[in-house]
Design a protein around this motif. Sequence first.
Motif, PDB file in Angstrom:
ATOM      1  N   GLU A  92       0.714  -1.865  -0.267  1.00 21.49           N
ATOM      2  CA  GLU A  92       0.030   0.383   0.342  1.00 21.49           C
ATOM      3  C   GLU A  92       1.244   1.854   0.151  1.00 21.49           C
ATOM      4  N   THR A  93       1.827   1.240   0.800  1.00 23.56           N
ATOM      5  CA  THR A  93       2.526   2.513   0.865  1.00 23.56           C
ATOM      6  C   THR A  93       3.471   2.715  -0.548  1.00 23.56           C
ATOM      7  N   LYS A  94       3.595   1.657  -0.962  1.00 19.17           N
ATOM      8  CA  LYS A  94       4.646   1.529  -2.703  1.00 19.17           C
ATOM      9  C   LYS A  94       3.443   2.045  -3.648  1.00 19.17           C
ATOM     10  N   ALA A  95       2.818   1.334  -3.405  1.00 17.78           N
ATOM     11  CA  ALA A  95       0.671   2.176  -4.284  1.00 17.78           C
ATOM     12  C   ALA A  95       1.010   3.777  -3.799  1.00 17.78           C
ATOM     13  N   ARG A  96       0.769   3.644  -2.902  1.00 20.99           N
ATOM     14  CA  ARG A  96       0.713   5.801  -3.052  1.00 20.99           C
ATOM     15  C   ARG A  96       1.483   6.257  -3.329  1.00 20.99           C
ATOM     16  N   ALA A  97       2.651   6.607  -3.004  1.00 19.74           N
ATOM     17  CA  ALA A  97       4.282   6.728  -3.439  1.00 19.74           C
ATOM     18  C   ALA A  97       4.322   6.496  -4.332  1.00 19.74           C
ATOM     19  N   GLY A  98       4.141   5.507  -4.810  1.00 18.03           N
ATOM     20  CA  GLY A  98       4.035   5.786  -7.009  1.00 18.03           C
ATOM     21  C   GLY A  98       3.056   6.234  -7.354  1.00 18.03           C
ATOM     22  N   GLN A  99       1.805   6.782  -6.600  1.00 17.86           N
ATOM     23  CA  GLN A  99       1.251   7.597  -6.995  1.00 17.86           C
ATOM     24  C   GLN A  99       1.334   9.321  -7.086  1.00 17.86           C
ATOM     25  N   MET A 100       1.773   8.932  -6.307  1.00 18.11           N
ATOM     26  CA  MET A 100       1.691  10.866  -5.870  1.00 18.11           C
ATOM     27  C   MET A 100       2.699  11.407  -6.554  1.00 18.11           C
ATOM     28  N   ILE A 101       3.734  10.292  -6.573  1.00 16.71           N
ATOM     29  CA  ILE A 101       4.811  10.600  -7.675  1.00 16.71           C
ATOM     30  C   ILE A 101       4.398  10.931  -8.970  1.00 16.71           C
ATOM     31  N   LEU A 102       3.553  10.065  -9.827  1.00 16.02           N
ATOM     32  CA  LEU A 102       3.105  10.645 -10.965  1.00 16.02           C
ATOM     33  C   LEU A 102       2.340  11.223 -11.150  1.00 16.02           C
ATOM     34  N   ASP A 103       1.214  11.279 -10.262  1.00 13.51           N
ATOM     35  CA  ASP A 103       0.747  12.767 -10.023  1.00 13.51           C
ATOM     36  C   ASP A 103       0.959  14.081  -9.947  1.00 13.51           C
ATOM     37  N   GLY A 104       2.489  14.091  -9.593  1.00 16.25           N
ATOM     38  CA  GLY A 104       3.165  15.400  -9.688  1.00 16.25           C
ATOM     39  C   GLY A 104       3.434  15.668  -8.489  1.00 16.25           C
ATOM     40  N   LYS A 105       2.535  15.285  -7.331  1.00 13.11           N
ATOM     41  CA  LYS A 105       2.904  15.622  -5.616  1.00 13.11           C
ATOM     42  C   LYS A 105       3.698  15.099  -5.375  1.00 13.11           C
ATOM     43  N   GLU A 106       4.136  15.929  -3.736  1.00 14.24           N
ATOM     44  CA  GLU A 106       5.849  16.116  -3.084  1.00 14.24           C
ATOM     45  C   GLU A 106       4.984  14.998  -2.552  1.00 14.24           C
ATOM     46  N   LEU A 107       5.725  13.867  -1.884  1.00 13.16           N
ATOM     47  CA  LEU A 107       6.300  12.603  -0.502  1.00 13.16           C
ATOM     48  C   LEU A 107       6.709  14.256   0.346  1.00 13.16           C
ATOM     49  N   PRO A 108       6.386  13.079   1.633  1.00 15.19           N
ATOM     50  CA  PRO A 108       7.868  13.529   2.580  1.00 15.19           C
ATOM     51  C   PRO A 108       9.249  14.401   3.243  1.00 15.19           C
ATOM     52  N   PHE A 109       9.296  13.543   2.544  1.00  9.49           N
ATOM     53  CA  PHE A 109      10.850  13.680   2.097  1.00  9.49           C
ATOM     54  C   PHE A 109      12.044  13.617   0.953  1.00  9.49           C
ATOM     55  N   ALA A 110      12.681  13.644   0.329  1.00 12.15           N
ATOM     56  CA  ALA A 110      13.006  13.266  -0.879  1.00 12.15           C
ATOM     57  C   ALA A 110      13.778  11.843  -0.619  1.00 12.15           C
ATOM     58  N   PRO A 111      13.916  11.369  -1.902  1.00 15.30           N
ATOM     59  CA  PRO A 111      14.660  10.200  -2.246  1.00 15.30           C
ATOM     60  C   PRO A 111      16.029   9.835  -1.775  1.00 15.30           C
ATOM     61  N   GLY A 112      15.857   9.085  -0.919  1.00 18.76           N
ATOM     62  CA  GLY A 112      17.293   8.257  -0.907  1.00 18.76           C
ATOM     63  C   GLY A 112      17.669   8.794   1.444  1.00 18.76           C
ATOM     64  N   THR A 113      16.500  10.122   1.763  1.00 20.50           N
ATOM     65  CA  THR A 113      16.446  10.419   3.170  1.00 20.50           C
ATOM     66  C   THR A 113      17.540   9.628   3.727  1.00 20.50           C
ATOM     67  N   HIS A 114      16.691   8.575   4.282  1.00 23.39           N
ATOM     68  CA  HIS A 114      16.755   7.740   5.014  1.00 23.39           C
ATOM     69  C   HIS A 114      18.142   6.286   4.607  1.00 23.39           C
ATOM     70  N   ALA A 115      18.354   6.557   3.527  1.00 18.31           N
ATOM     71  CA  ALA A 115      20.178   5.302   3.503  1.00 18.31           C
ATOM     72  C   ALA A 115      20.407   5.244   4.076  1.00 18.31           C
ATOM     73  N   THR A 116      20.995   4.565   4.584  1.00 11.71           N
ATOM     74  CA  THR A 116      21.964   3.604   5.674  1.00 11.71           C
ATOM     75  C   THR A 116      23.592   3.645   4.888  1.00 11.71           C
ATOM     76  N   ALA A 117      24.260   4.353   5.820  1.00 10.40           N
ATOM     77  CA  ALA A 117      25.077   4.834   4.897  1.00 10.40           C
ATOM     78  C   ALA A 117      26.793   3.159   4.701  1.00 10.40           C
ATOM     79  N   PRO A 118      26.536   2.432   3.726  1.00  5.05           N
ATOM     80  CA  PRO A 118      27.851   1.512   3.385  1.00  5.05           C
ATOM     81  C   PRO A 118      28.761   1.366   4.331  1.00  5.05           C
ATOM     82  N   LEU A 119      28.993  -0.330   4.937  1.00  2.00           N
ATOM     83  CA  LEU A 119      30.421   0.110   6.132  1.00  2.00           C
ATOM     84  C   LEU A 119      31.174  -0.098   5.263  1.00  2.00           C
ATOM     85  N   SER A 120      32.431  -0.182   6.895  1.00  2.00           N
ATOM     86  CA  SER A 120      33.252   0.216   6.068  1.00  2.00           C
ATOM     87  C   SER A 120      34.533  -1.297   5.406  1.00  2.00           C
TER      88      SER A 120
END
Length: 184
Positions: A92-120
């Motif tokens: 449901e989350t991917k469907a809602r977010a994907g539809q918002m993107i298709l409709d030109g609406k902004e999501l609550p944050f930018a892509p990659g905001t919560h990405a995990t840093a690679p391990l050393s």
Amino acid sequence: MSRSTRSTTIRIVTIALATTGLGVAGAGLAVAAAPQSGFAQAVETVVQGVGVDWSAMPENYTQEQYEAFWDAEYTGEDLLELQNIWSLDETETKARAGQMILDGKELPFAPGTHATAPLSADAEAAVGEFFAAGYTVDDAQALGALWSTDILETKARAGQMILDGQTVPVDPSGTPAPAATPAG
């Protein structure tokens, strides 16, 4: 046809039908588990090719929504955060977010905001040692509760303890990997 021949024929047909049913059920489960896999797309193509209106995508979730979400470069961690914000399941989350993107609406944050840093490299080696010592994800969760650390930090910390010859406060519940023998 004799009675024994008919019984044998009925058994063979029954086994064939059961096997086919299991194969179809297995394919359906595989498609449901990974609707965007190559296998799921192949099944969808074949089924639609014989005139059946069917999609590997879950109900109310389209290929376009799926592609819009991932093509926008949102991460798995972003997906988890959106699930928390919206109190929805993954699909449901991917469907809602994907539809918002298709409709030109902004999501609550930018892509990659919560990405995990690679391990050393050292942390990767420690995590590898953690699993090689026979520790499991359940063990990591027990240690994380003890240390109040997230799962990745827990595995790296415990693995580093093993590398340093220290005793980890939880015994491994799995089987340690066999030691490598030197080539010679």
